[in-house]
Design a protein around this motif. Structure first.
Motif, mmCIF file in Angstrom:
data_model
loop_
_atom_site.group_PDB
_atom_site.id
_atom_site.type_symbol
_atom_site.label_atom_id
_atom_site.label_comp_id
_atom_site.label_asym_id
_atom_site.label_seq_id
_atom_site.Cartn_x
_atom_site.Cartn_y
_atom_site.Cartn_z
ATOM 1 N N LEU A 73 0.858 -1.175 0.000
ATOM 2 C CA LEU A 73 0.000 0.000 0.000
ATOM 3 C C LEU A 73 0.895 1.225 0.000
ATOM 4 N N ASP A 82 0.918 5.645 -0.124
ATOM 5 C CA ASP A 82 0.196 6.912 -0.054
ATOM 6 C C ASP A 82 0.575 7.776 -1.255
ATOM 7 N N ARG A 111 -6.820 1.707 -3.783
ATOM 8 C CA ARG A 111 -7.811 1.630 -2.715
ATOM 9 C C ARG A 111 -8.696 2.868 -2.687
ATOM 10 N N GLN A 150 -6.427 8.478 -3.447
ATOM 11 C CA GLN A 150 -5.179 8.902 -2.815
ATOM 12 C C GLN A 150 -4.247 7.745 -2.459
ATOM 13 N N VAL A 151 -4.730 6.504 -2.541
ATOM 14 C CA VAL A 151 -3.944 5.353 -2.089
ATOM 15 C C VAL A 151 -3.842 4.319 -3.204
ATOM 16 N N ARG A 189 -2.509 0.485 -4.565
ATOM 17 C CA ARG A 189 -2.239 -0.888 -4.151
ATOM 18 C C ARG A 189 -1.516 -1.559 -5.301
ATOM 19 N N THR A 210 3.297 2.256 2.962
ATOM 20 C CA THR A 210 2.826 2.158 4.346
ATOM 21 C C THR A 210 2.634 0.723 4.820
#
Length: 391
Positions: free
Chosen positions: A189, A191, A214, A217-218, A220, A261
Protein backbone atom coordinates in the motif's frame (compact mmCIF):
# COMPACT_ATOMS: atom_id res chain seq x y z
CA UNK A 1 -27.36 -18.98 24.56
CA UNK A 2 -29.54 -20.10 21.70
CA UNK A 3 -30.07 -18.85 18.16
CA UNK A 4 -31.47 -20.09 14.90
CA UNK A 5 -28.25 -19.77 12.88
CA UNK A 6 -24.81 -19.75 14.48
CA UNK A 7 -22.22 -18.11 12.25
CA UNK A 8 -18.48 -18.50 12.78
CA UNK A 9 -16.47 -15.59 11.39
CA UNK A 10 -17.17 -11.86 11.12
CA UNK A 11 -15.62 -11.30 7.74
CA UNK A 12 -17.75 -10.08 4.86
CA UNK A 13 -19.36 -13.51 4.36
CA UNK A 14 -20.47 -14.01 7.96
CA UNK A 15 -21.60 -10.43 8.46
CA UNK A 16 -23.50 -10.26 5.18
CA UNK A 17 -25.24 -13.57 5.87
CA UNK A 18 -26.26 -12.34 9.32
CA UNK A 19 -27.60 -9.11 7.82
CA UNK A 20 -29.49 -10.85 4.99
CA UNK A 21 -31.09 -13.28 7.45
CA UNK A 22 -32.05 -10.41 9.76
CA UNK A 23 -33.99 -8.81 6.90
CA UNK A 24 -35.98 -12.08 6.69
CA UNK A 25 -36.63 -12.26 10.42
CA UNK A 26 -34.12 -15.06 11.10
CA UNK A 27 -32.11 -14.76 14.33
CA UNK A 28 -28.31 -15.17 14.19
CA UNK A 29 -25.26 -14.94 16.42
CA UNK A 30 -21.84 -14.25 14.89
CA UNK A 31 -18.67 -15.40 16.66
CA UNK A 32 -15.38 -13.76 15.67
CA UNK A 33 -11.95 -14.76 16.97
CA UNK A 34 -10.34 -11.33 16.49
CA UNK A 35 -11.19 -8.00 18.09
CA UNK A 36 -13.28 -5.46 16.19
CA UNK A 37 -10.36 -3.15 15.45
CA UNK A 38 -8.40 -5.96 13.80
CA UNK A 39 -11.37 -7.05 11.71
CA UNK A 40 -11.98 -3.50 10.49
CA UNK A 41 -8.29 -2.95 9.59
CA UNK A 42 -7.19 -6.14 7.85
CA UNK A 43 -6.43 -5.62 4.18
CA UNK A 44 -7.99 -8.02 1.72
CA UNK A 45 -9.65 -7.84 -1.69
CA UNK A 46 -10.88 -4.67 -3.30
CA UNK A 47 -12.68 -5.58 -6.55
CA UNK A 48 -16.45 -6.08 -6.38
CA UNK A 49 -18.24 -7.85 -9.22
CA UNK A 50 -21.47 -6.40 -10.56
CA UNK A 51 -23.52 -9.03 -8.70
CA UNK A 52 -21.75 -8.25 -5.41
CA UNK A 53 -22.47 -4.55 -5.84
CA UNK A 54 -26.11 -5.37 -6.60
CA UNK A 55 -26.46 -7.55 -3.47
CA UNK A 56 -24.95 -4.89 -1.20
CA UNK A 57 -27.19 -2.20 -2.64
CA UNK A 58 -30.35 -4.31 -2.40
CA UNK A 59 -29.59 -5.22 1.22
CA UNK A 60 -29.10 -1.61 2.29
CA UNK A 61 -25.33 -2.00 2.68
CA UNK A 62 -24.29 0.00 -0.37
CA UNK A 63 -24.77 3.65 0.59
CA UNK A 64 -21.12 4.39 1.41
CA UNK A 65 -19.91 2.10 -1.39
CA UNK A 66 -21.89 4.17 -3.90
CA UNK A 67 -20.34 7.38 -2.54
CA UNK A 68 -16.75 6.24 -2.18
CA UNK A 69 -16.36 3.23 -4.50
CA UNK A 70 -14.64 3.63 -7.84
CA UNK A 71 -16.57 2.15 -10.80
CA UNK A 72 -14.23 0.56 -13.34
CA UNK A 73 -15.32 -0.15 -16.88
CA UNK A 74 -12.27 -2.09 -18.01
CA UNK A 75 -8.77 -3.34 -17.28
CA UNK A 76 -5.48 -2.87 -19.08
CA UNK A 77 -3.24 -5.73 -20.18
CA UNK A 78 0.43 -4.85 -20.63
CA UNK A 79 2.92 -7.05 -22.46
CA UNK A 80 5.62 -6.52 -25.08
CA UNK A 81 5.85 -2.90 -23.80
CA UNK A 82 2.35 -2.16 -25.13
CA UNK A 83 -1.02 -1.51 -23.49
CA UNK A 84 -4.28 -3.20 -24.45
CA UNK A 85 -7.59 -2.18 -22.86
CA UNK A 86 -10.45 -4.64 -22.30
CA UNK A 87 -13.74 -2.69 -22.25
CA UNK A 88 -16.26 -4.36 -19.94
CA UNK A 89 -19.64 -2.74 -20.72
CA UNK A 90 -19.42 -3.24 -24.48
CA UNK A 91 -18.57 -6.93 -24.00
CA UNK A 92 -20.89 -7.82 -21.08
CA UNK A 93 -24.22 -6.08 -21.71
CA UNK A 94 -23.22 -3.07 -19.64
CA UNK A 95 -21.77 -4.78 -16.57
CA UNK A 96 -18.68 -3.46 -14.75
CA UNK A 97 -16.82 -3.78 -11.43
CA UNK A 98 -16.30 -1.43 -8.49
CA UNK A 99 -13.11 -0.82 -6.53
CA UNK A 100 -14.12 -0.72 -2.85
CA UNK A 101 -11.89 -2.31 -0.22
CA UNK A 102 -13.06 -5.33 1.76
CA UNK A 103 -12.17 -3.44 4.94
CA UNK A 104 -14.81 -0.86 4.04
CA UNK A 105 -17.42 -3.52 3.26
CA UNK A 106 -16.78 -5.03 6.68
CA UNK A 107 -17.12 -1.66 8.42
CA UNK A 108 -20.43 -1.05 6.65
CA UNK A 109 -21.81 -4.47 7.60
CA UNK A 110 -20.71 -4.20 11.25
CA UNK A 111 -22.42 -0.82 11.47
CA UNK A 112 -25.63 -2.31 10.04
CA UNK A 113 -25.62 -5.24 12.46
CA UNK A 114 -24.93 -2.88 15.36
CA UNK A 115 -27.75 -0.53 14.34
CA UNK A 116 -30.15 -3.46 14.13
CA UNK A 117 -29.15 -4.80 17.54
CA UNK A 118 -27.55 -7.89 16.06
CA UNK A 119 -25.27 -10.09 18.16
CA UNK A 120 -21.67 -10.08 16.94
CA UNK A 121 -19.26 -11.33 19.60
CA UNK A 122 -15.67 -10.26 18.98
CA UNK A 123 -12.76 -12.06 20.66
CA UNK A 124 -14.98 -15.15 20.80
CA UNK A 125 -12.92 -18.22 19.93
CA UNK A 126 -14.91 -21.07 18.44
CA UNK A 127 -13.50 -24.26 19.97
CA UNK A 128 -15.67 -26.96 18.40
CA UNK A 129 -18.80 -27.56 16.35
CA UNK A 130 -20.80 -30.46 17.76
CA UNK A 131 -23.85 -32.43 16.72
CA UNK A 132 -23.78 -31.47 13.04
CA UNK A 133 -25.38 -34.82 12.19
CA UNK A 134 -28.32 -34.07 14.47
CA UNK A 135 -31.18 -31.56 14.41
CA UNK A 136 -29.57 -29.64 17.29
CA UNK A 137 -25.96 -28.65 16.47
CA UNK A 138 -24.00 -26.40 18.80
CA UNK A 139 -20.83 -24.31 18.88
CA UNK A 140 -18.58 -24.39 21.92
CA UNK A 141 -16.66 -21.13 22.26
CA UNK A 142 -14.54 -19.08 24.66
CA UNK A 143 -15.49 -15.46 25.40
CA UNK A 144 -14.50 -13.13 28.24
CA UNK A 145 -12.37 -15.84 29.80
CA UNK A 146 -15.13 -18.45 30.06
CA UNK A 147 -16.42 -21.27 27.89
CA UNK A 148 -19.97 -21.13 26.55
CA UNK A 149 -22.24 -23.15 24.29
CA UNK A 150 -24.30 -21.67 21.46
CA UNK A 151 -27.20 -23.96 20.59
CA UNK A 152 -28.41 -23.59 16.98
CA UNK A 153 -30.67 -25.00 14.33
CA UNK A 154 -27.97 -24.50 11.68
CA UNK A 155 -24.27 -23.66 11.75
CA UNK A 156 -22.50 -21.74 8.99
CA UNK A 157 -18.70 -21.66 8.94
CA UNK A 158 -17.42 -18.43 7.39
CA UNK A 159 -14.16 -18.66 9.33
CA UNK A 160 -11.65 -18.86 6.51
CA UNK A 161 -9.17 -21.42 5.31
CA UNK A 162 -7.59 -21.94 8.76
CA UNK A 163 -10.84 -21.93 10.77
CA UNK A 164 -12.38 -24.82 12.69
CA UNK A 165 -15.54 -25.05 10.59
CA UNK A 166 -14.22 -27.26 7.83
CA UNK A 167 -12.43 -29.45 10.38
CA UNK A 168 -15.80 -30.19 12.02
CA UNK A 169 -16.77 -32.29 8.99
CA UNK A 170 -16.04 -35.96 9.77
CA UNK A 171 -12.97 -37.49 8.18
CA UNK A 172 -13.61 -39.05 4.79
CA UNK A 173 -16.60 -36.87 3.92
CA UNK A 174 -14.79 -34.06 2.10
CA UNK A 175 -12.99 -34.32 -1.21
CA UNK A 176 -10.16 -31.79 -1.43
CA UNK A 177 -8.69 -30.52 -4.71
CA UNK A 178 -5.77 -28.12 -4.56
CA UNK A 179 -2.80 -26.60 -6.36
CA UNK A 180 0.13 -24.61 -4.99
CA UNK A 181 1.82 -22.18 -7.38
CA UNK A 182 5.61 -21.71 -7.52
CA UNK A 183 5.45 -17.97 -6.81
CA UNK A 184 3.93 -15.46 -4.40
CA UNK A 185 2.81 -11.82 -4.46
CA UNK A 186 4.57 -8.99 -2.70
CA UNK A 187 1.76 -6.51 -2.03
CA UNK A 188 2.23 -2.91 -0.97
CA UNK A 189 0.00 0.00 0.00
CA UNK A 190 1.38 3.41 -0.92
CA UNK A 191 0.20 6.91 -0.05
CA UNK A 192 0.29 8.13 -3.64
CA UNK A 193 -2.53 8.73 -6.14
CA UNK A 194 -2.86 5.85 -8.63
CA UNK A 195 -0.91 6.22 -11.87
CA UNK A 196 -3.81 4.71 -13.81
CA UNK A 197 -7.58 5.05 -14.07
CA UNK A 198 -8.14 1.29 -14.29
CA UNK A 199 -6.22 -1.77 -13.10
CA UNK A 200 -3.08 -2.72 -15.01
CA UNK A 201 -2.18 -6.42 -15.36
CA UNK A 202 1.41 -6.55 -16.61
CA UNK A 203 3.27 -9.57 -17.97
CA UNK A 204 7.06 -9.18 -18.04
CA UNK A 205 9.92 -11.64 -18.38
CA UNK A 206 11.02 -10.67 -14.84
CA UNK A 207 7.57 -11.48 -13.46
CA UNK A 208 4.00 -10.29 -13.14
CA UNK A 209 2.97 -6.88 -11.76
CA UNK A 210 -0.44 -5.42 -10.89
CA UNK A 211 -1.39 -1.79 -10.35
CA UNK A 212 -4.60 -1.40 -8.37
CA UNK A 213 -5.90 1.22 -5.95
CA UNK A 214 -7.81 1.63 -2.71
CA UNK A 215 -8.92 5.24 -3.21
CA UNK A 216 -8.02 8.31 -5.30
CA UNK A 217 -5.18 8.90 -2.82
CA UNK A 218 -3.94 5.35 -2.09
CA UNK A 219 -2.35 2.89 -4.54
CA UNK A 220 -2.24 -0.89 -4.15
CA UNK A 221 0.54 -2.61 -6.10
CA UNK A 222 1.81 -6.17 -6.43
CA UNK A 223 4.94 -7.92 -7.67
CA UNK A 224 5.48 -11.59 -8.43
CA UNK A 225 8.23 -12.91 -6.13
CA UNK A 226 9.67 -16.27 -5.13
CA UNK A 227 7.56 -18.20 -2.59
CA UNK A 228 10.39 -18.16 -0.03
CA UNK A 229 11.08 -14.42 -0.41
CA UNK A 230 10.67 -11.99 2.52
CA UNK A 231 9.63 -8.36 2.78
CA UNK A 232 13.04 -7.59 4.30
CA UNK A 233 14.55 -8.26 0.87
CA UNK A 234 12.43 -5.49 -0.61
CA UNK A 235 13.34 -1.97 0.53
CA UNK A 236 11.05 0.72 -0.87
CA UNK A 237 13.41 1.89 -3.62
CA UNK A 238 13.88 -1.64 -4.94
CA UNK A 239 10.09 -2.12 -5.06
CA UNK A 240 9.53 1.08 -7.06
CA UNK A 241 12.41 0.29 -9.43
CA UNK A 242 11.04 -3.21 -10.12
CA UNK A 243 7.52 -1.88 -10.65
CA UNK A 244 8.92 0.68 -13.10
CA UNK A 245 10.62 -2.10 -15.05
CA UNK A 246 7.62 -4.40 -15.23
CA UNK A 247 5.10 -1.67 -16.12
CA UNK A 248 7.31 -0.06 -18.78
CA UNK A 249 5.64 0.73 -22.12
CA UNK A 250 6.69 2.47 -25.31
CA UNK A 251 4.40 5.40 -24.53
CA UNK A 252 4.24 8.53 -22.42
CA UNK A 253 3.41 6.97 -19.05
CA UNK A 254 5.08 7.30 -15.66
CA UNK A 255 4.62 5.42 -12.38
CA UNK A 256 4.16 7.86 -9.51
CA UNK A 257 6.10 7.02 -6.34
CA UNK A 258 5.19 7.74 -2.73
CA UNK A 259 5.57 6.49 0.87
CA UNK A 260 4.91 2.75 1.22
CA UNK A 261 2.83 2.16 4.35
CA UNK A 262 2.37 -1.61 4.27
CA UNK A 263 4.13 -4.66 2.80
CA UNK A 264 3.16 -8.32 2.85
CA UNK A 265 3.81 -11.51 0.90
CA UNK A 266 0.87 -13.72 -0.09
CA UNK A 267 1.29 -17.32 -1.27
CA UNK A 268 -0.69 -18.40 -4.31
CA UNK A 269 -2.94 -21.44 -4.06
CA UNK A 270 -6.12 -22.96 -5.42
CA UNK A 271 -8.24 -25.06 -3.07
CA UNK A 272 -11.75 -26.56 -3.10
CA UNK A 273 -13.35 -28.75 -0.42
CA UNK A 274 -16.62 -30.39 -1.35
CA UNK A 275 -19.41 -30.88 -0.53
CA UNK A 276 -20.01 -27.51 1.13
CA UNK A 277 -22.64 -28.99 3.45
CA UNK A 278 -22.64 -31.81 5.96
CA UNK A 279 -25.75 -32.31 8.04
CA UNK A 280 -26.61 -29.01 9.71
CA UNK A 281 -23.16 -27.49 8.98
CA UNK A 282 -22.62 -25.30 5.90
CA UNK A 283 -19.30 -23.98 4.60
CA UNK A 284 -19.02 -20.61 2.88
CA UNK A 285 -16.22 -18.46 1.48
CA UNK A 286 -12.60 -19.34 2.22
CA UNK A 287 -13.69 -22.12 4.58
CA UNK A 288 -14.59 -24.07 1.44
CA UNK A 289 -12.47 -22.62 -1.35
CA UNK A 290 -9.43 -20.48 -2.08
CA UNK A 291 -8.51 -18.85 -5.39
CA UNK A 292 -5.29 -17.08 -6.34
CA UNK A 293 -6.02 -13.32 -6.27
CA UNK A 294 -5.22 -12.78 -9.96
CA UNK A 295 -8.88 -13.10 -10.97
CA UNK A 296 -10.27 -10.98 -8.09
CA UNK A 297 -12.76 -13.71 -7.15
CA UNK A 298 -12.29 -14.53 -3.44
CA UNK A 299 -14.60 -11.95 -1.85
CA UNK A 300 -17.10 -12.25 -4.68
CA UNK A 301 -17.37 -16.02 -4.29
CA UNK A 302 -17.98 -15.58 -0.56
CA UNK A 303 -20.79 -13.12 -1.27
CA UNK A 304 -22.29 -15.50 -3.84
CA UNK A 305 -22.19 -18.36 -1.30
CA UNK A 306 -23.99 -16.49 1.46
CA UNK A 307 -26.52 -14.98 -0.96
CA UNK A 308 -27.50 -18.53 -1.88
CA UNK A 309 -27.53 -19.57 1.77
CA UNK A 310 -29.62 -16.60 2.88
CA UNK A 311 -32.28 -17.47 0.31
CA UNK A 312 -32.20 -21.15 1.28
CA UNK A 313 -32.31 -20.53 5.03
CA UNK A 314 -35.05 -17.96 4.60
CA UNK A 315 -37.26 -20.48 2.82
CA UNK A 316 -36.48 -23.14 5.41
CA UNK A 317 -37.30 -20.76 8.27
CA UNK A 318 -40.55 -19.64 6.66
CA UNK A 319 -42.09 -23.02 5.80
CA UNK A 320 -39.50 -25.71 6.60
CA UNK A 321 -38.83 -26.29 2.91
CA UNK A 322 -35.29 -27.72 2.73
CA UNK A 323 -35.04 -28.01 -1.06
CA UNK A 324 -32.72 -24.99 -1.44
CA UNK A 325 -30.60 -26.09 1.51
CA UNK A 326 -30.24 -29.51 -0.12
CA UNK A 327 -29.20 -27.86 -3.41
CA UNK A 328 -26.78 -25.35 -1.82
CA UNK A 329 -23.52 -27.22 -2.25
CA UNK A 330 -24.09 -28.28 -5.85
CA UNK A 331 -25.33 -24.83 -6.85
CA UNK A 332 -22.48 -22.98 -5.14
CA UNK A 333 -19.81 -25.30 -6.51
CA UNK A 334 -20.78 -24.59 -10.12
CA UNK A 335 -19.74 -20.96 -9.61
CA UNK A 336 -16.75 -21.94 -7.48
CA UNK A 337 -15.26 -24.15 -10.19
CA UNK A 338 -15.89 -21.52 -12.90
CA UNK A 339 -14.03 -18.98 -10.75
CA UNK A 340 -11.27 -21.49 -10.00
CA UNK A 341 -10.73 -22.03 -13.72
CA UNK A 342 -10.70 -18.32 -14.52
CA UNK A 343 -8.31 -17.57 -11.65
CA UNK A 344 -6.02 -20.43 -12.69
CA UNK A 345 -6.05 -19.21 -16.30
CA UNK A 346 -5.23 -15.61 -15.34
CA UNK A 347 -2.50 -16.77 -12.98
CA UNK A 348 -0.72 -19.13 -15.36
CA UNK A 349 -1.19 -16.68 -18.24
CA UNK A 350 0.46 -13.71 -16.52
CA UNK A 351 3.14 -15.30 -14.31
CA UNK A 352 6.35 -16.74 -15.80
CA UNK A 353 7.04 -20.02 -14.02
CA UNK A 354 10.53 -20.65 -12.61
CA UNK A 355 12.71 -22.47 -15.11
CA UNK A 356 10.22 -22.36 -17.97
CA UNK A 357 11.54 -22.45 -21.52
CA UNK A 358 11.02 -20.46 -24.68
CA UNK A 359 8.11 -22.65 -25.78
CA UNK A 360 6.06 -21.78 -22.67
CA UNK A 361 6.91 -18.10 -22.99
CA UNK A 362 5.78 -17.96 -26.61
CA UNK A 363 2.54 -19.79 -25.82
CA UNK A 364 1.77 -17.24 -23.12
CA UNK A 365 2.40 -14.29 -25.42
CA UNK A 366 0.24 -15.85 -28.12
CA UNK A 367 -2.62 -16.24 -25.66
CA UNK A 368 -2.26 -12.63 -24.48
CA UNK A 369 -2.27 -11.33 -28.07
CA UNK A 370 -5.42 -13.35 -28.77
CA UNK A 371 -7.24 -11.94 -25.73
CA UNK A 372 -6.21 -8.40 -26.67
CA UNK A 373 -7.06 -8.60 -30.39
CA UNK A 374 -10.02 -10.99 -30.65
CA UNK A 375 -13.51 -9.75 -29.70
CA UNK A 376 -14.37 -13.29 -28.65
CA UNK A 377 -11.24 -13.60 -26.51
CA UNK A 378 -11.78 -10.18 -24.94
CA UNK A 379 -15.42 -11.03 -24.21
CA UNK A 380 -14.44 -14.26 -22.45
CA UNK A 381 -12.04 -12.38 -20.19
CA UNK A 382 -14.51 -9.56 -19.56
CA UNK A 383 -17.56 -11.66 -18.71
CA UNK A 384 -15.58 -13.82 -16.27
CA UNK A 385 -13.96 -10.78 -14.67
CA UNK A 386 -17.19 -8.86 -14.03
CA UNK A 387 -18.89 -12.10 -12.93
CA UNK A 388 -21.19 -14.41 -14.84
CA UNK A 389 -24.85 -13.82 -13.92
CA UNK A 390 -25.65 -17.54 -14.21
CA UNK A 391 -23.28 -20.50 -14.07
Amino acid sequence: MRTSVGIIGAGPAGLLLSHLLHTQGVDTVVLELRDRGYVERRQRAGILEQATVDVLRASGAGERMDRQGLPHHGVELRFDRRSHRIDFPSLTDGRSVTVYAQTEVVKDLIALREAAGGTVLFEAEALSVDGVDTAAPSIRYRHDGAEHTLDCDLVVACDGFHGIGRRAVPEGVLTVSERTYPFSWLGVLADVPPSCEELIYAHHERGFALHSMRSPQVSRLYLQVDPDDTVENWPDERIWDELDTRFAVDADWRLARGPITEKSITPMRSFVAEPMRHGRLFLAGDAAHIVPPTGAKGLNLAVADVTLLARAIGRWAADRDESLLDAYSETALRRVWRAEHFSYTMTTLLHPAPGEGEFDRRLRLSHLRYLASSPAGSATLAENYVGLPVV
